[in-house]
Design an enzyme around this catalytic site. Sequence first.
Site, PDB file in Angstrom:
ATOM      1  N   TYR A 172       0.817  -1.213   0.000  1.00  0.00           N
ATOM      2  CA  TYR A 172       0.000   0.000   0.000  1.00  0.00           C
ATOM      3  C   TYR A 172       0.850   1.262   0.000  1.00  0.00           C
ATOM      4  O   TYR A 172       0.425   2.316  -0.476  1.00  0.00           O
ATOM      5  CB  TYR A 172      -0.933   0.025   1.210  1.00  0.00           C
ATOM      6  CG  TYR A 172      -2.036  -1.015   1.193  1.00  0.00           C
ATOM      7  CD1 TYR A 172      -2.342  -1.746   0.046  1.00  0.00           C
ATOM      8  CD2 TYR A 172      -2.770  -1.279   2.326  1.00  0.00           C
ATOM      9  CE1 TYR A 172      -3.343  -2.688   0.032  1.00  0.00           C
ATOM     10  CE2 TYR A 172      -3.789  -2.232   2.331  1.00  0.00           C
ATOM     11  CZ  TYR A 172      -4.060  -2.931   1.177  1.00  0.00           C
ATOM     12  OH  TYR A 172      -5.060  -3.868   1.175  1.00  0.00           O
ATOM     13  N   LYS A 217       3.426 -15.234   3.042  1.00  0.00           N
ATOM     14  CA  LYS A 217       3.438 -16.001   1.795  1.00  0.00           C
ATOM     15  C   LYS A 217       4.891 -16.327   1.473  1.00  0.00           C
ATOM     16  O   LYS A 217       5.422 -16.009   0.402  1.00  0.00           O
ATOM     17  CB  LYS A 217       2.764 -15.199   0.669  1.00  0.00           C
ATOM     18  CG  LYS A 217       2.460 -16.014  -0.583  1.00  0.00           C
ATOM     19  CD  LYS A 217       1.470 -17.139  -0.353  1.00  0.00           C
ATOM     20  CE  LYS A 217       1.135 -17.823  -1.693  1.00  0.00           C
ATOM     21  NZ  LYS A 217       0.312 -19.039  -1.482  1.00  0.00           N
ATOM     22  N   ASP A 249      -3.020 -17.963   2.342  1.00  0.00           N
ATOM     23  CA  ASP A 249      -4.177 -18.621   1.737  1.00  0.00           C
ATOM     24  C   ASP A 249      -4.773 -19.653   2.687  1.00  0.00           C
ATOM     25  O   ASP A 249      -5.993 -19.798   2.797  1.00  0.00           O
ATOM     26  CB  ASP A 249      -3.818 -19.247   0.388  1.00  0.00           C
ATOM     27  CG  ASP A 249      -2.457 -19.898   0.365  1.00  0.00           C
ATOM     28  OD1 ASP A 249      -1.753 -19.861   1.379  1.00  0.00           O
ATOM     29  OD2 ASP A 249      -2.096 -20.446  -0.698  1.00  0.00           O
ATOM     30  N   ASP A 273      -5.239  -6.534   6.135  1.00  0.00           N
ATOM     31  CA  ASP A 273      -6.463  -5.878   5.670  1.00  0.00           C
ATOM     32  C   ASP A 273      -7.507  -6.925   5.304  1.00  0.00           C
ATOM     33  O   ASP A 273      -8.666  -6.873   5.731  1.00  0.00           O
ATOM     34  CB  ASP A 273      -6.120  -4.995   4.468  1.00  0.00           C
ATOM     35  CG  ASP A 273      -7.268  -4.086   4.054  1.00  0.00           C
ATOM     36  OD1 ASP A 273      -8.315  -4.081   4.728  1.00  0.00           O
ATOM     37  OD2 ASP A 273      -7.116  -3.384   3.045  1.00  0.00           O
ATOM     38  N   ASP A 277     -10.828  -8.278   7.755  1.00  0.00           N
ATOM     39  CA  ASP A 277     -12.190  -8.149   7.217  1.00  0.00           C
ATOM     40  C   ASP A 277     -12.904  -9.496   7.248  1.00  0.00           C
ATOM     41  O   ASP A 277     -14.105  -9.569   7.552  1.00  0.00           O
ATOM     42  CB  ASP A 277     -12.156  -7.602   5.794  1.00  0.00           C
ATOM     43  CG  ASP A 277     -11.968  -6.093   5.744  1.00  0.00           C
ATOM     44  OD1 ASP A 277     -12.020  -5.461   6.823  1.00  0.00           O
ATOM     45  OD2 ASP A 277     -11.772  -5.552   4.648  1.00  0.00           O
TER      46      ASP A 277
END
Length: 386
Positions: A172, A217, A249, A273, A277
Site C-alpha cells: 500500500y 506467503k 491462503d 487488511d 475483514d
Amino acid sequence: MLARLGSGAASPALFSRLGGGLRALSGAAPKRIAVLPGDGIGPEVMAEALKVLTAVEKISPARFATETHLIGGAAWDAHGVHFPDATRAACGKADAILFGSIGGPTAESDKPKWANAERNALLGLRKAFTLAVNLRPATVYPMLASLSPLRPDIIAQGVDILVVRELVGGIYFGAHTTDGDRATDVMEYSAAQIRTALKFGFEVAQKRRKHLTVVDKANVLDCSRLWRRVATEMAPSYPDVVMDFMLVDNAAMQIIKAPAFFDVLCTENMFGDILSDAASVLPGSLGLMPSASLGETVHLFEPSGGSAPDIAGKGIANPIAQILSAALMLRYSFNMEAEARLVEDAVSAVLADGLRTGDIALKGQPTVGTAQMGDAIVAKMLASKK
C-alpha cells in the site's frame, strides 16, 4: 471530569502500555482525548462512548479531558478540507484519539465533500502519527452465536481472535507506476518495520493465551521470508509464547473453518487488511467490532464499521463498537486494564440480558435505540460497583 482540553501534554511511547493493573491516581492530570466524531452515525455513537467514560470517572480514580474536532465531510463543510490543521494539532497534543467514522452517501461519492474523504483523513492520520500497528479483535458472543455465519459446532470451540496488522508498510505504501497496459505496485519492508508489529504481537500474546501465528506467503515472496527471519530471531525473547507460521491462503480458510486455533494473528499490511475483514464477519455485525491503530506518540481508536449514512440521525445505530473502542483506549493508551474490563463486562451483561439494536436482533425480537443501549451499559457499570 470530562472537559475541554487546555495546553499540550506528552503522549505515551509506542507499545509501552499493555495493561497490568496500574490505575490513574486521584489528583493526577486528566488523560487528554481528542474526540473526532466524523460523519454519519459517528456523532451519535460517540455520544454513548463519552457517557461510558463519564461512568468510568464516577467509579474509579480515572479522569479525562476531551476536546471535539472536525474531520471528514464535517470538516469539509466548515474548512474546505477533510483533515484540518486544527484537528491535526489537537491530536498531536492528546494522549489518545477517539475516532468515529468518515464518509457520505454512495450516490454523492464524486462530490468534493466526499471524494477522497477517507483517504485524506484516515491515511492523513496514519501518516501524521505513524500509526504503525492496527488491532482488530473478533469475538463471537455466545448469546449472539446465531448471528454468526459459522456452524454451531465451530462456534462452540470458541472464537476470540486478535489480528495485529502492520499498517504503514508493504504494497500500500510502496511505489506505484502505470504505463499504458502495464502497472507496478511494489511491496517493501524493512526489518525495523517488521519488528515493530511483531513486538506488539508477542507482547499482547503474553497477555492473552500465549499463542502467536505469523501469517505470510513465504513460499513465494521475499518480503514474507524476511518476516519469518525476523520472527524467528525475536521468538527466543518470548519463551512463554508459542509461535507458528501459516501461509496467508491457508489462514483465510482456517479463520472460517477452525477459528478457535487462533489467538493472536500478526501479519503484513495487505494480508492483515483482508484477514481482519474476514474475521470481522464472524461476530455477526460490524456494530460489535472495535479497532485500534497504535503510533509512536499517540494511539487512535475507532469502530471497524463505516458511517452508515442511511441510518444517520435516526437514533438506531449500534454504539457497542464505539464503546468497545473506548475500552481499548483505556487498556492500550492509559494502562487502565480494570476499567477496560469493566466496560467490556458491562457490554456482555447487557447482551446477556437480551438488549438488541436492530443490526443484532433476530426477526421479531424487540430492539432498543442508540441512546438506550448506551444507557443500559452505563447502568451495568455503575451497578457493578455498588
